[in-house]
Structure formats: C-alpha cells, structure tokens
Design an enzyme around this catalytic site. Structure first.
Site, mmCIF file in Angstrom:
data_model
loop_
_atom_site.group_PDB
_atom_site.id
_atom_site.type_symbol
_atom_site.label_atom_id
_atom_site.label_comp_id
_atom_site.label_asym_id
_atom_site.label_seq_id
_atom_site.Cartn_x
_atom_site.Cartn_y
_atom_site.Cartn_z
ATOM 1 C CB SER A 131 -0.864 -0.168 1.229
ATOM 2 O OG SER A 131 -1.737 1.139 1.228
ATOM 3 C CE LYS A 185 -2.945 -2.355 -0.381
ATOM 4 N NZ LYS A 185 -3.675 -2.197 -1.592
ATOM 5 C CG HIS A 188 -4.780 -0.746 4.049
ATOM 6 N ND1 HIS A 188 -5.108 0.117 2.622
ATOM 7 C CD2 HIS A 188 -3.953 -0.201 4.449
ATOM 8 C CE1 HIS A 188 -4.305 0.911 2.644
ATOM 9 N NE2 HIS A 188 -4.070 1.232 3.770
ATOM 10 C CG ASN A 189 -6.968 -1.390 -0.325
ATOM 11 O OD1 ASN A 189 -5.854 -1.237 0.256
ATOM 12 N ND2 ASN A 189 -6.859 -1.492 -1.715
ATOM 13 C CD GLU A 192 -7.464 3.441 0.486
ATOM 14 O OE1 GLU A 192 -6.498 2.751 0.798
ATOM 15 O OE2 GLU A 192 -7.439 3.443 -0.769
HETATM 16 P P1 NAP Z 1 -1.271 -2.205 -14.308
HETATM 17 O O1 NAP Z 1 -1.707 -1.235 -15.203
HETATM 18 O O2 NAP Z 1 -2.192 -3.015 -13.234
HETATM 19 O O3 NAP Z 1 -0.478 -3.430 -14.840
HETATM 20 C C1 NAP Z 1 0.196 -3.194 -16.230
HETATM 21 C C2 NAP Z 1 1.342 -3.986 -16.157
HETATM 22 O O4 NAP Z 1 0.822 -5.388 -16.135
HETATM 23 C C3 NAP Z 1 2.163 -3.965 -17.368
HETATM 24 O O5 NAP Z 1 3.705 -3.964 -16.938
HETATM 25 C C4 NAP Z 1 2.112 -5.049 -18.381
HETATM 26 O O6 NAP Z 1 2.896 -5.309 -19.209
HETATM 27 C C5 NAP Z 1 1.717 -6.114 -17.367
HETATM 28 N N1 NAP Z 1 0.740 -7.133 -17.887
HETATM 29 C C6 NAP Z 1 -0.448 -7.016 -17.824
HETATM 30 N N2 NAP Z 1 -0.891 -8.308 -18.355
HETATM 31 C C7 NAP Z 1 0.336 -9.272 -18.353
HETATM 32 C C8 NAP Z 1 0.658 -10.567 -18.858
HETATM 33 N N3 NAP Z 1 -0.243 -11.373 -19.194
HETATM 34 N N4 NAP Z 1 1.608 -10.829 -18.839
HETATM 35 C C9 NAP Z 1 2.973 -10.290 -18.400
HETATM 36 N N5 NAP Z 1 2.820 -8.993 -18.154
HETATM 37 C C10 NAP Z 1 1.529 -8.430 -18.085
HETATM 38 O O7 NAP Z 1 0.085 -1.634 -13.521
HETATM 39 P P2 NAP Z 1 0.435 -0.780 -12.274
HETATM 40 O O8 NAP Z 1 -0.493 0.381 -12.082
HETATM 41 O O9 NAP Z 1 1.771 -0.630 -11.921
HETATM 42 O O10 NAP Z 1 0.055 -1.632 -10.933
HETATM 43 C C11 NAP Z 1 0.576 -3.236 -10.877
HETATM 44 C C12 NAP Z 1 -0.060 -3.921 -9.582
HETATM 45 O O11 NAP Z 1 -0.156 -3.166 -8.454
HETATM 46 C C13 NAP Z 1 -1.501 -4.231 -9.932
HETATM 47 O O12 NAP Z 1 -1.815 -5.446 -9.456
HETATM 48 C C14 NAP Z 1 -2.066 -3.072 -9.336
HETATM 49 O O13 NAP Z 1 -3.412 -3.666 -8.854
HETATM 50 C C15 NAP Z 1 -1.383 -2.965 -8.160
HETATM 51 N N6 NAP Z 1 -1.600 -1.589 -7.652
HETATM 52 C C16 NAP Z 1 -1.210 -1.280 -6.370
HETATM 53 C C17 NAP Z 1 -1.320 -0.119 -6.068
HETATM 54 C C18 NAP Z 1 -0.940 0.171 -4.527
HETATM 55 O O14 NAP Z 1 -1.251 1.428 -3.994
HETATM 56 N N7 NAP Z 1 -0.710 -0.741 -3.967
HETATM 57 C C19 NAP Z 1 -1.549 1.153 -6.766
HETATM 58 C C20 NAP Z 1 -1.770 0.935 -8.137
HETATM 59 C C21 NAP Z 1 -1.636 -0.642 -8.663
HETATM 60 P P3 NAP Z 1 2.949 -4.701 -20.709
HETATM 61 O O15 NAP Z 1 3.563 -3.283 -20.407
HETATM 62 O O16 NAP Z 1 3.556 -5.545 -21.618
HETATM 63 O O17 NAP Z 1 1.405 -4.420 -20.998
#
Ligand code: NAP
Length: 482
Positions: A131, A185, A188-189, A192
């Site tokens: 988070s 987590k 947590h959300n 939130e």
């Molecule tokens: P995202 O938009 O959720 O995902 C995009 C990424 O996933 C890109 O690198 C994409 O690769 C890859 N991807 C999608 N399908 C794929 C597949 N079949 N094989 C390999 N790679 C694949 O990215 P994000 O916003 O950075 O979030 C990443 C994770 O963190 C997610 O699970 C999201 O829910 C979580 N998150 C958490 C927070 C937080 O506050 N903790 C905030 C935002 C997100 P390409 O570039 O090749 O398309």
C-alpha cells in the site's frame, strides 16, 4: 550468457513496478533484474534511471539467469489473468527454493489458490499486499506479506529495506501463511473506503450546514490534522479542498464530477465480511455511497423528489465544527474496529496466526490509512491480546463515549436536514446495537420460528424450542418438534 548478478528481480514495469524497482535499486547492496512483457517499458526505465544499475532482461529465461539463487522476484503486473500468466512463466524457469512474490492487488482467495499450486513445484509463493500508491512504491510502502515462514526469512531484509519507516520500525511484517497478506491488504482498503467516506460526509456538513467554503474547510482539516485525527487522508483532503481550478477559478472540488469510482477492493472486503458474518457496516456504506454516486440516471430521475427537511440552524459555528470533528473521529474508530473484527474472523476461518497489534504498527507509515491513532490500536492489543472489540479498549471507549452527544446531534441533525450521512449514521447505529442490552433480534427469531420452524433459545432456561404456530401454539422442545 547472462550472469546471475542480481539479488532481486521485478516483473512488470508499469508505474508501480518501476517505482518499486527504483526503490529496491536505491538500497545498499541490491542489484535489481527487471523484466516487462513489452520491452519498451524496460527501455524507458533504463534510459530514465541509469543510476539504478538495472539488469535488463528480454525474456523469462534471461530474467531467471540474471538472478542469484535462491531467486527472488516481485511481480507487479495487472491483477488477475496477467498475474497468472507471469506466475506460469516464472514457474517454468525458476527452481525449487526460489521465491515468487505477487505485490499486486490480488484477491486473497486467488493468492491461496496460487500459493497451493506453486508450492507443488517446490517454489515459494508469497502474496504481499503493498500500500502507498506510486509514491509509496518509490519512497517506502507499507508491505503485508503472506506465504511461508521459510520464504519470509529470505524476504525480510529485502522488504524491510524498502518499506516505510514509522518511529524507527519498518512497516512490514509477516502477516501469516498463504493469502493472509492480501487479506489484510484488502481490509486496509476497506477501512480506507470508510475513512474517505466519513471525511467526505464531514466536509459536506461543514459546507452545507456550516456555510463554509472549501478553502475555509481546508483550514479546518489542516487544523484537525494536528490532533487525534492526524492522518494522511485528512492531510490530503485539506490539499484537495484548497486547490483552485485554473480554467474556471472555482474550487477544484466544485468542478469535479461527483461520481466516485472504485477498483473493487472495498467490495471484496464487504463480500468477504458477509461470508464471514462480520458486520462491517461502515465500510459497506462507504462502498454503496460510491455506487449511489455513480448512478446518474437514477439520481436525475429522483432529483425532484421532496426533501421534507427542516433547516438546520447553526447558532454556534465553532461548536458545530467540533461536533462534526467528534462524530468523524467516533465513526472512524467504528470503521477500524469493524476492520479488525474482519481480520480476526478471517484469521480464524483460514487458520492464520495474525498479530493484530503488529498490523496497526505497519499501517503507521507508507500506506493510505496511515494515522496517528494506529499507535493506540497497537497499545490496545498489547494490553489485551484477546480484546473482543477494539471499540471496548479504554482509549477508544473513552473517545467514543466523549463524542456521543456530538455524534448524535450530527446524525440526527443531518437526518432532519435531509443530508445523507450513511457512514456516520450506520456507525452510530452499530455502536448502539453493540451496547444494547436487548436487541429486536428476539422478534426475528420468533418470526423465523413462525414461518420456518427455525426454533429459538430462551433467556430463562437451556435448550432449543419451537412454538406450534399452526397448531395449538404451545411450546415444545426442539428435539420433539420434528
Ligand atoms: P497495471 O496497469 O495494473 O498493469 C500493467 C502491467 O502489467 C504492465 O507491466 C503490463 O505489461 C503487465 N501485464 C499485464 N498483463 C500481462 C501478462 N499477461 N503478462 C505479463 N505482463 C502483463 O500496473 P500498475 O498500475 O503498475 O499496478 C501493478 C499492480 O499493483 C496491480 O496489481 C495493481 O492492482 C497494483 N497496484 C497497487 C497500488 C497500490 O497502491 N498498492 C496502486 C496501483 C496499483 P505490458 O507493459 O507488456 O502491457
């Protein structure tokens, strides 16, 4: 042939993954291998951050070859199918003893499933809730890892090095086995969502009843942020309210469409709590309030309906503001108490040994619900590890008790004035329900027995009973009823 020069790897270089990779690379002793499905993102990261010394790889085999053993990789890709695809690919190239960490927002039941499947290959799988959004990923998030104790031994120094720090302690701890980290987590959300809704209701009252403008309310929130309400969400609320739209010169909050979106973790919390039978009413109201806001057709169709409201005359503005502050604090305590109830129930259901006080500790920094009063939660569980309801711990009982007249004035006043306060009102109802000596649940049991012979227990003797409703209406012992 790629040399195994990296001690940690990151798969998925969108905003979260690239920031987490930079965070890892900035820590002493780390060399980070990176991989992204499409190479463009990898190239961009390398070009923009040469200082990080990333080991760039172009396929999973090269990624595995770049990692020292036991290999450790953090996946930050799209939750759901994307995560499954990456796990499948990594299990092909990793070996027993290696560790795959899913840092995305996975549903904890998916994590339980994945952990079980990956464990069969001898590879460790750890679902870790992270988070703090983009900034947290870069500067220090709050991290909630599940998975095996064995994997935690390897992960501990790495995750501690990148986590946020609160009062000298890293905001990461091993939450429990398999899906425990993603479960916590998720809660947590959920909290939130409740926190944000409560703040929004407080703002609405200050504006509509108190007649204050957004800039004035921003000052009030900034002031509240110096006291027991001190938290990241209160702090950013002040910032949002102070923002003026460059195009219209109006407060930005007045030009933002009033339809709140959601990515689903609040709904997951509520669904899980329903399954576990835990009343997370404040969180549920917050999720539903967002749903209601996002129903333009229904809202337009209902907008001319009568209010039947009375004007809320505020004679003493300072007392009114203080009433809202206290109602907010009391309702917030309810939301956290409900969230911790859900954690306790989840731990029991899924066999996790969760230290509640440690969870409050790792939420003190890095994450979105970071707040001053989390220390009080840690203290409450330290004093009474078997505390049955957070709300009853002395500090919280006093805080809620002291807020009651204000809380009731605010909820009653809002109802009379026709201003929706679903989270304030449901939190107060929850509190009144918990403390009630007797609930109308007795009548519900009577109704259930009437139409379904569901039986009931009595207050004055042991056993289970049924009234012969369609017969002579005498009472029989349930053992004789069928
Ligand atoms: P995202 O938009 O959720 O995902 C995009 C990424 O996933 C890109 O690198 C994409 O690769 C890859 N991807 C999608 N399908 C794929 C597949 N079949 N094989 C390999 N790679 C694949 O990215 P994000 O916003 O950075 O979030 C990443 C994770 O963190 C997610 O699970 C999201 O829910 C979580 N998150 C958490 C927070 C937080 O506050 N903790 C905030 C935002 C997100 P390409 O570039 O090749 O398309």
């Amino acid at each position: 042939m790629t040399q195994p020069t990296a001690n940690i790897g990151v798969v998925g270089l969108a905003v979260m993954g690239s920031n987490l990779a930079r965070n890892l690379a900035s820590r002493e002793g780390n060399t980070v291998a990176v991989y992204n499905r499409s190479y463009e993102k990898t190239e961009t990261l390398l070009t923009e951050h040469p200082e990080a010394g990333f080991v760039a790889t172009q396929d999973y085999a090269e990624f595995a070859a770049a990692l020292q053993k036991p290999r450790t990789a953090i996946i930050m890709v799209q939750a759901g199918r994307g995560t499954d695809a990456v796990i499948d690919a990594l299990t092909e190239v990793f070996e027993p003893g290696d560790i795959i960490v899913d840092g995305g927002n996975a549903l904890f039941t998916d994590t339980i499933r994945r952990e079980k499947a990956v464990r069969e290959t001898g590879i460790n799988f750890v679902g870790a809730g992270i988070s703090g959004g983009e900034e947290g990923a870069l500067l220090g998030p709050s991290i909630m890892p599940g998975g095996s104790a064995e994997a935690w031994v390897t992960l501990k120094p790495i995750l501690e090095s990148i986590a946020a720090v609160a009062e000298g302690e890293p905001c990461v701890t091993h939450i429990g086995t398999d899906g425990a980290g993603h479960f916590v987590k998720m809660i947590h959300n959920g909290i939130e969502y409740a926190d944000m809704q409560l703040i929004a209701e407080g703002y609405d009252l200050l504006r509509r009843v108190g007649g204050l403008d957004p800039a004035e309310i921003a000052d009030i929130f900034a002031e509240w942020n110096t006291g027991e309400l001190e938290s990241y969400l209160i702090e950013i609320t002040a910032e949002v309210l102070r923002q003026v739209d460059a195009e219209t010169g109006k407060p930005l909050v007045d030009v933002i469409l009033d339809q709140a979106g959601a990515k689903g973790t609040g709904a997951w919390t509520v669904k899980s709590a329903l399954d576990l039978g835990v009343p997370v009413s404040g969180i549920a109201e917050a999720v539903f309030a967002r749903s209601l806001s996002s129903k333009p057709a229904q809202r337009t169709a209902s907008s001319g309906m009568p209010a039947g409201a009375e004007e809320w005359q505020v004679t003493d503005r300072d007392s009114f503001i203080e009433d809202v502050r206290r109602a907010l604090f009391a309702s917030k305590i309810v939301a956290y108490s409900q969230g911790f109830d859900a954690i306790v129930a989840g731990a029991e259901e899924f066999g996790w040994s969760i230290e509640k006080g440690d969870i409050a500790k790792i939420w003190r920094a890095g994450c979105i619900i970071r707040a001053r009063f989390l220390n009080r939660i840690t203290e409450a569980y330290a004093e009474q590890p078997d505390l049955v309801a957070l709300l009853t711990a002395p500090y919280f009982a006093d805080a809620v008790g002291g807020a009651l007249p204000s809380w009731r004035r605010v909820v009653a006043g809002a109802a009379l004035a026709g201003i929706p306060t679903p989270a304030f009102a449901s939190s107060l109802s929850y509190y009144d329900g918990l403390r009630a000596d007797r609930l109308p649940a007795a009548l519900i049991q009577g109704q259930r027995d009437f139409f379904g012979a569901h039986t009931y227990k009595r207050v004055d003797k042991d056993g289970t009973f049924h009234t012969l409703w369609s017969g002579d209406r005498t009472e029989v012992s349930a053992a004789d009823a069928h």
